[in-house]
Design a protein around this motif. Structure first.
Motif, PDB file in Angstrom:
ATOM      1  N   SER A  22       0.785  -1.251   0.000  1.00 52.41           N
ATOM      2  CA  SER A  22       0.000   0.000   0.000  1.00 52.41           C
ATOM      3  C   SER A  22       0.813   1.296   0.000  1.00 52.41           C
ATOM      4  CB  SER A  22      -0.905   0.025   1.236  1.00 52.41           C
ATOM      5  OG  SER A  22      -0.105  -0.147   2.410  1.00 52.41           O
ATOM      6  N   ASP A  23       2.113   1.224   0.352  1.00 48.60           N
ATOM      7  CA  ASP A  23       2.824   2.489   0.620  1.00 48.60           C
ATOM      8  C   ASP A  23       3.929   2.807  -0.387  1.00 48.60           C
ATOM      9  OD1 ASP A  23       1.279   2.114   2.857  1.00 48.60           O
ATOM     10  OD2 ASP A  23       2.920   2.045   4.295  1.00 48.60           O
ATOM     11  N   ILE A  24       4.044   1.996  -1.436  1.00 46.22           N
ATOM     12  CA  ILE A  24       5.160   2.184  -2.392  1.00 46.22           C
ATOM     13  C   ILE A  24       4.630   2.061  -3.827  1.00 46.22           C
ATOM     14  CG2 ILE A  24       7.464   1.329  -3.101  1.00 46.22           C
ATOM     15  CD1 ILE A  24       7.636  -0.121  -0.374  1.00 46.22           C
ATOM     16  N   ILE A  25       5.178   2.863  -4.717  1.00 40.96           N
ATOM     17  CA  ILE A  25       4.910   2.688  -6.155  1.00 40.96           C
ATOM     18  C   ILE A  25       6.263   2.639  -6.874  1.00 40.96           C
ATOM     19  CG2 ILE A  25       3.816   3.604  -8.244  1.00 40.96           C
ATOM     20  CD1 ILE A  25       2.090   5.402  -6.428  1.00 40.96           C
ATOM     21  N   VAL A  26       6.448   1.633  -7.706  1.00 35.45           N
ATOM     22  CA  VAL A  26       7.640   1.546  -8.552  1.00 35.45           C
ATOM     23  C   VAL A  26       7.336   2.345  -9.824  1.00 35.45           C
ATOM     24  CG1 VAL A  26       9.110  -0.008  -9.893  1.00 35.45           C
ATOM     25  CG2 VAL A  26       8.268  -0.717  -7.640  1.00 35.45           C
ATOM     26  N   ASP A  63       4.134  11.118   8.265  1.00 33.46           N
ATOM     27  CA  ASP A  63       2.841  11.062   7.567  1.00 33.46           C
ATOM     28  C   ASP A  63       2.659  12.200   6.569  1.00 33.46           C
ATOM     29  OD1 ASP A  63       2.480  13.175   9.255  1.00 33.46           O
ATOM     30  OD2 ASP A  63       0.378  12.694   9.662  1.00 33.46           O
ATOM     31  N   ARG A  64       3.695  13.018   6.365  1.00 34.93           N
ATOM     32  CA  ARG A  64       3.563  14.100   5.394  1.00 34.93           C
ATOM     33  C   ARG A  64       4.661  14.043   4.318  1.00 34.93           C
ATOM     34  NH1 ARG A  64       2.380  18.532   7.428  1.00 34.93           N
ATOM     35  NH2 ARG A  64       1.876  17.923   9.537  1.00 34.93           N
ATOM     36  N   THR A  65       5.473  12.986   4.355  1.00 32.99           N
ATOM     37  CA  THR A  65       6.628  12.950   3.444  1.00 32.99           C
ATOM     38  C   THR A  65       6.464  11.899   2.351  1.00 32.99           C
ATOM     39  OG1 THR A  65       8.058  13.667   5.248  1.00 32.99           O
ATOM     40  CG2 THR A  65       9.150  12.691   3.351  1.00 32.99           C
ATOM     41  N   LEU A  66       6.800  12.314   1.135  1.00 43.12           N
ATOM     42  CA  LEU A  66       6.887  11.376   0.013  1.00 43.12           C
ATOM     43  C   LEU A  66       8.377  11.221  -0.291  1.00 43.12           C
ATOM     44  CD1 LEU A  66       3.925  12.884  -2.014  1.00 43.12           C
ATOM     45  CD2 LEU A  66       4.031  10.548  -1.113  1.00 43.12           C
ATOM     46  N   TYR A 115      11.212   4.913  -7.548  1.00 40.10           N
ATOM     47  CA  TYR A 115      10.054   4.569  -6.708  1.00 40.10           C
ATOM     48  C   TYR A 115       9.735   5.721  -5.777  1.00 40.10           C
ATOM     49  CZ  TYR A 115      13.812   3.215  -3.432  1.00 40.10           C
ATOM     50  OH  TYR A 115      14.938   3.199  -2.640  1.00 40.10           O
ATOM     51  N   VAL A 116       8.523   5.666  -5.253  1.00 42.37           N
ATOM     52  CA  VAL A 116       8.115   6.645  -4.242  1.00 42.37           C
ATOM     53  C   VAL A 116       7.439   5.882  -3.110  1.00 42.37           C
ATOM     54  CG1 VAL A 116       6.034   7.187  -5.622  1.00 42.37           C
ATOM     55  CG2 VAL A 116       6.695   8.683  -3.738  1.00 42.37           C
ATOM     56  N   ALA A 117       7.724   6.319  -1.885  1.00 43.94           N
ATOM     57  CA  ALA A 117       7.094   5.712  -0.709  1.00 43.94           C
ATOM     58  C   ALA A 117       6.464   6.816   0.127  1.00 43.94           C
ATOM     59  CB  ALA A 117       8.142   4.967   0.114  1.00 43.94           C
ATOM     60  N   GLY A 118       5.328   6.505   0.726  1.00 48.80           N
ATOM     61  CA  GLY A 118       4.662   7.492   1.568  1.00 48.80           C
ATOM     62  C   GLY A 118       3.455   6.872   2.243  1.00 48.80           C
ATOM     63  N   PRO A 119       2.676   7.697   2.933  1.00 51.21           N
ATOM     64  CA  PRO A 119       1.508   7.162   3.629  1.00 51.21           C
ATOM     65  C   PRO A 119       0.514   6.543   2.639  1.00 51.21           C
ATOM     66  CG  PRO A 119       1.864   9.500   4.133  1.00 51.21           C
ATOM     67  CD  PRO A 119       2.818   9.145   3.059  1.00 51.21           C
ATOM     68  N   ILE A 129      -0.331   7.679  -1.206  1.00 52.77           N
ATOM     69  CA  ILE A 129       0.199   6.834  -2.289  1.00 52.77           C
ATOM     70  C   ILE A 129      -0.949   6.254  -3.134  1.00 52.77           C
ATOM     71  CG2 ILE A 129       1.360   4.589  -2.684  1.00 52.77           C
ATOM     72  CD1 ILE A 129       3.341   6.887  -2.289  1.00 52.77           C
ATOM     73  N   GLY A 130      -2.046   5.906  -2.488  1.00 54.63           N
ATOM     74  CA  GLY A 130      -3.207   5.372  -3.215  1.00 54.63           C
ATOM     75  C   GLY A 130      -3.707   6.358  -4.266  1.00 54.63           C
ATOM     76  N   ASP A 131      -3.597   7.654  -3.976  1.00 54.84           N
ATOM     77  CA  ASP A 131      -4.023   8.665  -4.946  1.00 54.84           C
ATOM     78  C   ASP A 131      -2.929   8.968  -5.969  1.00 54.84           C
ATOM     79  OD1 ASP A 131      -6.699   9.153  -4.321  1.00 54.84           O
ATOM     80  OD2 ASP A 131      -6.109  10.274  -2.529  1.00 54.84           O
ATOM     81  N   VAL A 132      -1.675   8.975  -5.531  1.00 58.23           N
ATOM     82  CA  VAL A 132      -0.568   9.199  -6.481  1.00 58.23           C
ATOM     83  C   VAL A 132      -0.603   8.100  -7.557  1.00 58.23           C
ATOM     84  CG1 VAL A 132       1.959   9.341  -6.739  1.00 58.23           C
ATOM     85  CG2 VAL A 132       0.870  10.338  -4.716  1.00 58.23           C
TER      86      VAL A 132
END
Ligand code: PMP
Ligand code: GLU
Length: 393
Positions: free
Chosen positions: A94-98, A229-232, A250-254, A258-261
């Motif tokens: 849930s918290d990461i996108i490649v 909780d505010r950092t990407l 990749y990007v990781a965040g809350p 991330i679900g919206d990104v």
């Protein structure tokens, strides 16, 4: 047809770093002998075990779309890496996108966080694309001037001077391109407190994480409880693993963010390359010695370039704590204008460097020399710069 393009695209400049890549290529095609200290890209080949994993994936027909977030085994490996190296808790599911490149990760973060009319604080000097990405999202990049004599550190004071009711986010880059500055604990605490006080997102670009010198510690803002909780957090494989052409980040965040990104990723590129992700998995789970070996070689080149620059009349350069750039102060050479200096150097000495102003107004009086190139090229380039300066005086 009258080609009236969007204000969004008409309002940004071409990338200065790509302009220099093109200029060097064109001059070489015309037969000029150019020593390239312009582009920031490792001269090393990707370590073979990474390439072999991607070739094996291709050979077995792993050539289809993957989930938009990335392949589960890579997401798991990233979750472990973020916990181990960065002190960041990020769930693989849930918290990461490649993403296809750190650049794309940054872009979808900017698009997701910023509305037209919003402002984002962009330290200057800083990398060439943050301002343009903010503008592509319709937002306004607001420069936060940093001072060379303070080692280009951010401080609460400097941030408070530029914040307004429209500020939505701040972008941080550690280790820094072009200054080489590595975020320290006080600075990170200042940023975290500032972001919390003004309820801002922090977009932290950590692409040079693996390239640090003299024991400098890497600190991820997202590892601070007040910032988590505010950092990407954006990172990638281009620099540390010498994988620029692979385009993988990749990007990781809350999870909620991330679900919206992810929507921006789904509707733009869909997913990163399938076999490329297999290569990245091998990079993370395989031997890390090649990464250290490359970092050690950058350390030797750093000494060469910094010592060489400081021996030149009118030039001074402090040693970068990370990344592979020397950001040299050239004001003592009689040139005030860094673009003029860079053009003069290219035309008279055949040495390509990047003018400091490519990194915003805060870069004036400086030029960036990339030492992601061989010692031989660095030595020859320093000789040529020395001879050109001597001939001028
Ligand atoms: N951030 C910085 C500071 C960079 O220098 C670069 C270099 N291209 C990037 C992000 C983008 O890296 P990538 O190759 O993964 O797009
Ligand atoms: N990041 C590198 C540089 O600063 C590569 C070019 C780019 O992506 O801007 O030179």
């Amino acid at each position: 047809m009258q080609h009236r393009l969007s204000n969004r695209i008409s309002g940004i400049e071409k990338s200065a770093t790509y302009d220099i890549f093109d200029m060097v290529r064109n001059l070489r095609t015309q037969g000029a002998s150019i020593l390239d200290l312009g582009g920031g890209e490792p001269d090393f080949s990707t370590p073979p075990h990474i390439t072999e994993a991607a070739v094996a994936a291709l050979s077995e027909g792993f050539t289809h779309y993957t989930p938009s977030r990335g392949i589960p085994e890579l997401l798991e490996a990233l979750s472990e890496k973020l916990a181990k190296d960065n002190g960041i808790h990020a769930e693989a599911v849930s918290d990461i996108i490649v993403t296809p490149s750190a650049k794309h990760a940054l872009y979808i973060c900017f698009l997701s966080v910023l509305d037209p009319g919003d402002e984002i604080l962009v330290p200057t000097p800083s990398w060439v694309s943050y301002g343009a990405m903010a503008q592509l999202a319709g937002a306004r990049p607001v420069p936060v001037p940093l001072a060379a004599d303070q080692g280009f550190r951010l401080s609460r004071d400097r941030l408070e001077r530029q914040v307004s009711g429209a500020t939505k986010a701040i972008v941080v880059n550690t280790p820094n391109n072009p200054t080489g500055h590595v975020l320290d604990e006080d600075e990170a605490r200042d940023i975290a407190e500032f972001a919390a006080a003004h309820d801002l997102f922090v977009i932290s670009d950590e692409i040079y994480e693996k390239i640090r010198y003299g024991g400098a510690r890497h600190l991820s803002p997202a590892s601070l409880p007040s910032c988590a909780d505010r950092t990407l957090t954006v990172n990638g494989f281009s620099k540390g693993y010498a994988m620029t052409g692979w385009r993988l980040g990749y990007v990781a965040g809350p999870a909620g963010v991330i679900g919206d990104v992810l929507k921006a990723q789904q509707h733009t590129v869909g997913c990163a390359g399938s076999f490329v992700q297999r290569g990245a998995l091998a990079a993370l789970t395989g031997p890390q010695e090649p990464v250290q070996d490359m970092a050690d070689e950058y350390a030797a080149r750093r000494k060469l370039v910094v010592d060489g620059l400081n021996a030149l009349p009118g030039v001074s350069c402090s040693a970068p704590g990370g990344a592979f750039y020397a950001f040299a102060d050239i004001r003592g050479t009689g040139f005030d204008d860094s673009a003029e200096f860079a053009t003069w150097l290219l035309t008279t000495a055949g040495v390509a460097v990047t003018p400091g102003t490519a990194f915003g107004p805060g870069g004036e009086g400086h030029v960036r020399l990339s030492f992601a190139t061989s010692r031989d090229v660095i030595e020859q380039a320093l000789d040529r710069v020395g001879a050109a300066l001597a001939a001028r005086s």
